[in-house]
Design a protein around this motif. Structure first.
Motif, PDB file in Angstrom:
ATOM      1  N   ALA A  65       0.832  -1.203   0.000  1.00 27.78           N
ATOM      2  CA  ALA A  65       0.000   0.000   0.000  1.00 27.78           C
ATOM      3  C   ALA A  65       0.867   1.253   0.000  1.00 27.78           C
ATOM      4  CB  ALA A  65      -0.934   0.001   1.209  1.00 27.78           C
ATOM      5  N   ALA A  66       1.926   1.253   0.796  1.00 27.67           N
ATOM      6  CA  ALA A  66       2.821   2.412   0.854  1.00 27.67           C
ATOM      7  C   ALA A  66       3.497   2.651  -0.487  1.00 27.67           C
ATOM      8  CB  ALA A  66       3.868   2.198   1.946  1.00 27.67           C
ATOM      9  N   ASN A  67       3.888   1.597  -1.161  1.00 30.46           N
ATOM     10  CA  ASN A  67       4.552   1.741  -2.461  1.00 30.46           C
ATOM     11  C   ASN A  67       3.649   2.357  -3.518  1.00 30.46           C
ATOM     12  OD1 ASN A  67       7.048   0.810  -1.616  1.00 30.46           O
ATOM     13  ND2 ASN A  67       6.528  -1.323  -2.046  1.00 30.46           N
ATOM     14  N   LEU A  68       2.340   2.195  -3.372  1.00 28.71           N
ATOM     15  CA  LEU A  68       1.411   2.782  -4.338  1.00 28.71           C
ATOM     16  C   LEU A  68       1.422   4.311  -4.305  1.00 28.71           C
ATOM     17  CD1 LEU A  68      -1.741   0.504  -4.100  1.00 28.71           C
ATOM     18  CD2 LEU A  68      -0.180   0.742  -6.031  1.00 28.71           C
ATOM     19  N   VAL A  69       1.674   4.878  -3.149  1.00 29.10           N
ATOM     20  CA  VAL A  69       1.621   6.335  -3.010  1.00 29.10           C
ATOM     21  C   VAL A  69       2.994   6.947  -2.745  1.00 29.10           C
ATOM     22  CG1 VAL A  69      -0.783   6.361  -2.263  1.00 29.10           C
ATOM     23  CG2 VAL A  69       1.042   6.167  -0.565  1.00 29.10           C
ATOM     24  N   LEU A  70       4.027   6.136  -2.685  1.00 25.11           N
ATOM     25  CA  LEU A  70       5.361   6.608  -2.324  1.00 25.11           C
ATOM     26  C   LEU A  70       5.868   7.702  -3.250  1.00 25.11           C
ATOM     27  CD1 LEU A  70       7.834   6.170  -0.469  1.00 25.11           C
ATOM     28  CD2 LEU A  70       8.672   4.579  -2.193  1.00 25.11           C
ATOM     29  N   VAL A  71       5.767   7.504  -4.542  1.00 32.07           N
ATOM     30  CA  VAL A  71       6.310   8.476  -5.504  1.00 32.07           C
ATOM     31  C   VAL A  71       5.602   9.811  -5.364  1.00 32.07           C
ATOM     32  CG1 VAL A  71       6.599   8.993  -7.952  1.00 32.07           C
ATOM     33  CG2 VAL A  71       6.996   6.678  -7.119  1.00 32.07           C
ATOM     34  N   GLU A  72       4.296   9.781  -5.377  1.00 29.79           N
ATOM     35  CA  GLU A  72       3.530  11.024  -5.302  1.00 29.79           C
ATOM     36  C   GLU A  72       3.738  11.734  -3.964  1.00 29.79           C
ATOM     37  OE1 GLU A  72      -1.089  12.556  -5.371  1.00 29.79           O
ATOM     38  OE2 GLU A  72      -0.645  10.462  -5.767  1.00 29.79           O
ATOM     39  N   MET A  73       3.709  10.987  -2.889  1.00 28.06           N
ATOM     40  CA  MET A  73       3.784  11.604  -1.565  1.00 28.06           C
ATOM     41  C   MET A  73       5.198  12.060  -1.207  1.00 28.06           C
ATOM     42  SD  MET A  73       0.970   9.592   0.679  1.00 28.06           S
ATOM     43  CE  MET A  73       0.976  10.838   1.953  1.00 28.06           C
ATOM     44  N   SER A  74       6.212  11.485  -1.842  1.00 27.62           N
ATOM     45  CA  SER A  74       7.580  11.910  -1.537  1.00 27.62           C
ATOM     46  C   SER A  74       7.850  13.326  -2.019  1.00 27.62           C
ATOM     47  CB  SER A  74       8.590  10.942  -2.157  1.00 27.62           C
ATOM     48  OG  SER A  74       8.562  11.029  -3.566  1.00 27.62           O
ATOM     49  N   ALA A  75       7.053  13.816  -2.947  1.00 29.10           N
ATOM     50  CA  ALA A  75       7.261  15.159  -3.481  1.00 29.10           C
ATOM     51  C   ALA A  75       6.413  16.219  -2.786  1.00 29.10           C
ATOM     52  CB  ALA A  75       6.952  15.163  -4.977  1.00 29.10           C
ATOM     53  N   LEU A  76       5.593  15.820  -1.828  1.00 29.81           N
ATOM     54  CA  LEU A  76       4.742  16.793  -1.151  1.00 29.81           C
ATOM     55  C   LEU A  76       5.564  17.705  -0.261  1.00 29.81           C
ATOM     56  CD1 LEU A  76       1.796  14.458  -0.086  1.00 29.81           C
ATOM     57  CD2 LEU A  76       1.837  16.069  -1.991  1.00 29.81           C
ATOM     58  N   GLU A  77       5.176  18.974  -0.220  1.00 29.12           N
ATOM     59  CA  GLU A  77       5.888  19.925   0.618  1.00 29.12           C
ATOM     60  C   GLU A  77       5.455  19.817   2.081  1.00 29.12           C
ATOM     61  OE1 GLU A  77       5.949  23.898  -0.875  1.00 29.12           O
ATOM     62  OE2 GLU A  77       6.282  23.203  -2.917  1.00 29.12           O
ATOM     63  N   ARG A  78       4.260  19.284   2.342  1.00 28.95           N
ATOM     64  CA  ARG A  78       3.795  19.113   3.707  1.00 28.95           C
ATOM     65  C   ARG A  78       3.093  17.767   3.802  1.00 28.95           C
ATOM     66  NH1 ARG A  78      -1.821  22.342   3.737  1.00 28.95           N
ATOM     67  NH2 ARG A  78      -2.104  22.115   1.524  1.00 28.95           N
ATOM     68  N   GLU A  79       2.971  17.276   5.006  1.00 31.78           N
ATOM     69  CA  GLU A  79       2.368  15.962   5.214  1.00 31.78           C
ATOM     70  C   GLU A  79       0.898  15.956   4.834  1.00 31.78           C
ATOM     71  OE1 GLU A  79       2.670  14.382   9.120  1.00 31.78           O
ATOM     72  OE2 GLU A  79       4.783  13.882   8.879  1.00 31.78           O
ATOM     73  N   GLU A  80       0.470  14.846   4.295  1.00 33.93           N
ATOM     74  CA  GLU A  80      -0.942  14.602   4.025  1.00 33.93           C
ATOM     75  C   GLU A  80      -1.272  13.199   4.493  1.00 33.93           C
ATOM     76  OE1 GLU A  80      -1.588  17.133  -0.100  1.00 33.93           O
ATOM     77  OE2 GLU A  80      -2.220  15.066  -0.006  1.00 33.93           O
ATOM     78  N   LEU A  81      -2.488  13.005   4.929  1.00 34.68           N
ATOM     79  CA  LEU A  81      -2.937  11.685   5.336  1.00 34.68           C
ATOM     80  C   LEU A  81      -3.681  11.074   4.160  1.00 34.68           C
ATOM     81  CD1 LEU A  81      -3.442   9.482   7.470  1.00 34.68           C
ATOM     82  CD2 LEU A  81      -5.519  10.734   8.084  1.00 34.68           C
ATOM     83  N   ARG A  82      -3.318   9.882   3.797  1.00 34.36           N
ATOM     84  CA  ARG A  82      -4.007   9.156   2.735  1.00 34.36           C
ATOM     85  C   ARG A  82      -4.525   7.864   3.335  1.00 34.36           C
ATOM     86  NH1 ARG A  82      -1.871  11.104  -2.403  1.00 34.36           N
ATOM     87  NH2 ARG A  82      -1.611  13.310  -1.948  1.00 34.36           N
ATOM     88  N   ALA A  83      -5.722   7.479   2.964  1.00 37.81           N
ATOM     89  CA  ALA A  83      -6.312   6.246   3.490  1.00 37.81           C
ATOM     90  C   ALA A  83      -6.835   5.407   2.339  1.00 37.81           C
ATOM     91  CB  ALA A  83      -7.446   6.578   4.451  1.00 37.81           C
ATOM     92  N   ALA A  84      -6.692   4.104   2.470  1.00 39.77           N
ATOM     93  CA  ALA A  84      -7.210   3.174   1.475  1.00 39.77           C
ATOM     94  C   ALA A  84      -7.862   2.026   2.224  1.00 39.77           C
ATOM     95  CB  ALA A  84      -6.088   2.651   0.595  1.00 39.77           C
ATOM     96  N   ALA A  85      -9.047   1.669   1.809  1.00 38.40           N
ATOM     97  CA  ALA A  85      -9.738   0.555   2.447  1.00 38.40           C
ATOM     98  C   ALA A  85     -10.570  -0.175   1.412  1.00 38.40           C
ATOM     99  CB  ALA A  85     -10.639   1.066   3.560  1.00 38.40           C
TER     100      ALA A  85
END
Length: 175
Positions: free
Chosen positions: A112-132
């Protein structure tokens, strides 16, 4: 500061020769970036310009988030070289992003982390993402894939459609 023109350097030290002979892993980040930049400016070769870009931006992650206007303030970087740098960064991002035509399998938190790793690594501030309930959310309810922003929406709880009977006899609809 004056630096040697690349044409004055011995062939075995030139980044384009070293990448041929030793592969890209043998080059420094500045040398790789200098190949993207292509040429320097009067008094500075492409390697020196690349080093300046990396220092001013704080490294590759900083460079990815640096606005073009700031990038072009660096001596030796104009609109064309800024576009070349942006294109190279985007190619790298696309290379490590999972192909969109392949449905990812989530079998562990790492998947699950690998699915969003690329996009989230470029964020300037933290965001919470949830998948269910990946399949339920994506196919049955038309929600976006994990990693795609869902700004301005609220979860309905447990991925069930509005008005659906809840387990345990609760029949509330969350909006």
């Amino acid at each position: 500061m004056t630096s040697f023109a690349l044409r004055e350097m011995p062939a075995e030290l030139l980044p384009r020769r070293r990448i041929e002979w030793l592969g890209p892993g043998a080059l420094t980040t500045s040398e790789l970036l200098s190949l993207v930049i292509g040429s320097g400016r009067p008094g500075e070769n492409a390697i020196r310009v690349a080093e300046t870009v990396l220092v001013e931006s704080g490294g590759l992650h900083g460079l990815r988030n640096m606005p073009d206007s700031e990038l072009q303030r660096i001596a030796g970087i104009g609109p064309a070289k800024a576009a070349q740098i942006r294109a190279a960064l985007e190619l790298g991002r696309r290379f490590i992003e999972p192909p969109r035509n392949i449905r990812p399998q989530i079998r562990s938190p790492a998947d699950a982390a690998n699915l969003v790793l690329v996009e989230m690594s470029a964020l300037e501030r933290e965001e919470l993402r949830a998948a269910a309930g990946y399949q339920t959310l994506r196919q049955a309810h038309g929600h976006r894939l994990p990693g795609e922003p869902q700004h301005g929406r609220r979860a309905r709880g447990r991925g069930l459609p509005r008005g659906h009977p809840r387990p345990g006899g609760l029949h509330r609809s969350f909006t």
